[in-house]
Write a protein that holds these residues in place. Structure first.
Motif, PDB file in Angstrom:
ATOM      1  N   GLU A  51       2.327  -0.984  -9.973  1.00 47.78           N
ATOM      2  CA  GLU A  51       1.781  -2.271  -9.553  1.00 47.78           C
ATOM      3  C   GLU A  51       1.811  -2.411  -8.032  1.00 47.78           C
ATOM      4  OE1 GLU A  51       3.743  -5.406 -11.597  1.00 47.78           O
ATOM      5  OE2 GLU A  51       3.015  -4.811 -13.577  1.00 47.78           O
ATOM      6  N   GLU A  52       2.855  -1.876  -7.381  1.00 51.35           N
ATOM      7  CA  GLU A  52       2.930  -1.880  -5.920  1.00 51.35           C
ATOM      8  C   GLU A  52       2.558  -0.491  -5.425  1.00 51.35           C
ATOM      9  OE1 GLU A  52       6.716  -3.257  -4.604  1.00 51.35           O
ATOM     10  OE2 GLU A  52       6.281  -5.341  -5.108  1.00 51.35           O
ATOM     11  N   TYR A  54       1.461   2.329  -2.441  1.00 49.81           N
ATOM     12  CA  TYR A  54       1.586   2.719  -1.036  1.00 49.81           C
ATOM     13  C   TYR A  54       0.769   3.982  -0.794  1.00 49.81           C
ATOM     14  CZ  TYR A  54       5.392  -0.637  -1.178  1.00 49.81           C
ATOM     15  OH  TYR A  54       6.121  -1.783  -1.347  1.00 49.81           O
ATOM     16  N   THR A  55       0.577   4.304   0.487  1.00 49.90           N
ATOM     17  CA  THR A  55      -0.336   5.379   0.873  1.00 49.90           C
ATOM     18  C   THR A  55      -0.008   6.707   0.205  1.00 49.90           C
ATOM     19  OG1 THR A  55      -0.715   4.298   3.006  1.00 49.90           O
ATOM     20  CG2 THR A  55      -1.292   6.628   2.844  1.00 49.90           C
ATOM     21  N   ASP A  56       1.256   7.010   0.040  1.00 50.50           N
ATOM     22  CA  ASP A  56       1.646   8.310  -0.513  1.00 50.50           C
ATOM     23  C   ASP A  56       1.734   8.327  -2.037  1.00 50.50           C
ATOM     24  OD1 ASP A  56       1.756   9.493   1.965  1.00 50.50           O
ATOM     25  OD2 ASP A  56       3.895   9.106   2.249  1.00 50.50           O
ATOM     26  N   ASP A  57       1.402   7.207  -2.685  1.00 52.52           N
ATOM     27  CA  ASP A  57       1.514   7.132  -4.139  1.00 52.52           C
ATOM     28  C   ASP A  57       0.361   7.856  -4.835  1.00 52.52           C
ATOM     29  OD1 ASP A  57       3.846   5.704  -4.118  1.00 52.52           O
ATOM     30  OD2 ASP A  57       2.883   3.742  -4.320  1.00 52.52           O
ATOM     31  N   GLU A  58       0.588   8.147  -6.104  1.00 54.36           N
ATOM     32  CA  GLU A  58      -0.479   8.611  -6.986  1.00 54.36           C
ATOM     33  C   GLU A  58      -0.715   7.521  -8.016  1.00 54.36           C
ATOM     34  OE1 GLU A  58      -1.378  12.819  -8.789  1.00 54.36           O
ATOM     35  OE2 GLU A  58      -0.020  11.780 -10.165  1.00 54.36           O
ATOM     36  N   LEU A  59      -1.962   7.072  -8.123  1.00 52.31           N
ATOM     37  CA  LEU A  59      -2.299   6.012  -9.070  1.00 52.31           C
ATOM     38  C   LEU A  59      -2.631   6.602 -10.436  1.00 52.31           C
ATOM     39  CD1 LEU A  59      -4.506   3.556  -6.994  1.00 52.31           C
ATOM     40  CD2 LEU A  59      -2.429   2.980  -8.242  1.00 52.31           C
ATOM     41  N   ALA A 127      -5.841  -2.886  -7.559  1.00 48.64           N
ATOM     42  CA  ALA A 127      -4.597  -2.550  -6.849  1.00 48.64           C
ATOM     43  C   ALA A 127      -4.870  -2.569  -5.351  1.00 48.64           C
ATOM     44  CB  ALA A 127      -4.098  -1.175  -7.265  1.00 48.64           C
ATOM     45  N   SER A 128      -4.035  -3.282  -4.599  1.00 51.89           N
ATOM     46  CA  SER A 128      -4.143  -3.324  -3.139  1.00 51.89           C
ATOM     47  C   SER A 128      -3.035  -2.470  -2.529  1.00 51.89           C
ATOM     48  CB  SER A 128      -4.024  -4.768  -2.632  1.00 51.89           C
ATOM     49  OG  SER A 128      -5.089  -5.564  -3.141  1.00 51.89           O
ATOM     50  N   VAL A 129      -3.404  -1.606  -1.594  1.00 50.17           N
ATOM     51  CA  VAL A 129      -2.446  -0.680  -1.001  1.00 50.17           C
ATOM     52  C   VAL A 129      -1.639  -1.411   0.076  1.00 50.17           C
ATOM     53  CG1 VAL A 129      -2.127   1.535   0.137  1.00 50.17           C
ATOM     54  CG2 VAL A 129      -4.029   1.223  -1.457  1.00 50.17           C
TER      55      VAL A 129
END
Length: 204
Positions: A51-52, A54-59, A127-129
């Motif tokens: 849900e939260e 960030y730039t380094d995440d994998e969706l 989803a907003s980064v």
């Protein structure tokens, strides 16, 4: 005729014959072929996780199995939109951080299909980064052996920010229990025996 008795691609015919007490008349025949029924997505929502973001995440785009009246084998195609623009070549259930950055908005859309045609499509939540907090390391005051007449400088190395934001780290000097603000250097407020410290807070 109940639909449970029919299957896709079968051809059904009906013949109507007319008769009266004195004999039969001409008969009429009509035929039709049972068409493919398009599959339908589950009523469960399509969701993006985490849900939260960030730039380094994998969706991850998650969805539930759909249904098909013909009991065909089903497949699913995922399309990704970043700020309203489709990400070319990405049709799987995951999207890596190389495709988005801080402040972008992302959705995924899942389309169901059988062996003949596509069914309906369902779009996920947006989803907003978020901003990734920067970090710094190896904070030091130079010169390390200082005298009352020296100009002290607080330095650090290895500023890291996953969003590639500029380094706007701010400082807080103190001599003993007295604070002296956040200038880049400190001079003229310490004497022999004073404990001088510099606190740096990473900021972007």
């Amino acid at each position: 005729l109940d639909s449970s008795l029919t299957s896709k691609n079968e051809t059904w015919s009906v013949v109507v014959a007319v008769s009266d007490p004195y004999g039969e008349g001409a008969s009429v025949e009509a035929s039709l072929t049972i068409d493919n029924s398009p599959p339908t997505m589950s009523t469960e929502p399509v969701a993006l996780t985490p849900e939260e973001v960030y730039t380094d995440d994998e969706l991850l785009c998650t969805y539930s199995e759909g249904s098909d009246l013909d009991e065909d084998t089903l497949s699913y195609t995922v399309s990704w939109l970043v700020d309203g623009v489709e990400v070319s070549g990405e049709t799987g259930s995951t999207l890596s951080g190389e495709h988005f950055s801080k402040g972008t908005e992302i959705t995924c859309t899942v389309t169901i299909a059988d062996d003949e045609e596509s069914g309906d499509s369902v779009t996920s939540n947006t989803a907003s980064v978020l901003n990734t907090e920067p970090v710094i390391a190896n904070l030091a005051i130079v010169p390390q052996e200082a005298y009352a007449t020296d100009v002290l400088t607080c330095i650090w190395e290895d500023y890291e920010d996953a969003d590639d934001d500029d380094d706007e780290t701010f400082l807080e000097w103190s001599v003993g229990r007295t604070d002296y603000g956040g200038d880049a250097t400190l001079e003229g407020v310490f004497v022999f025996g004073d404990d001088v410290s510099c606190e740096a807070t990473a900021y972007d």
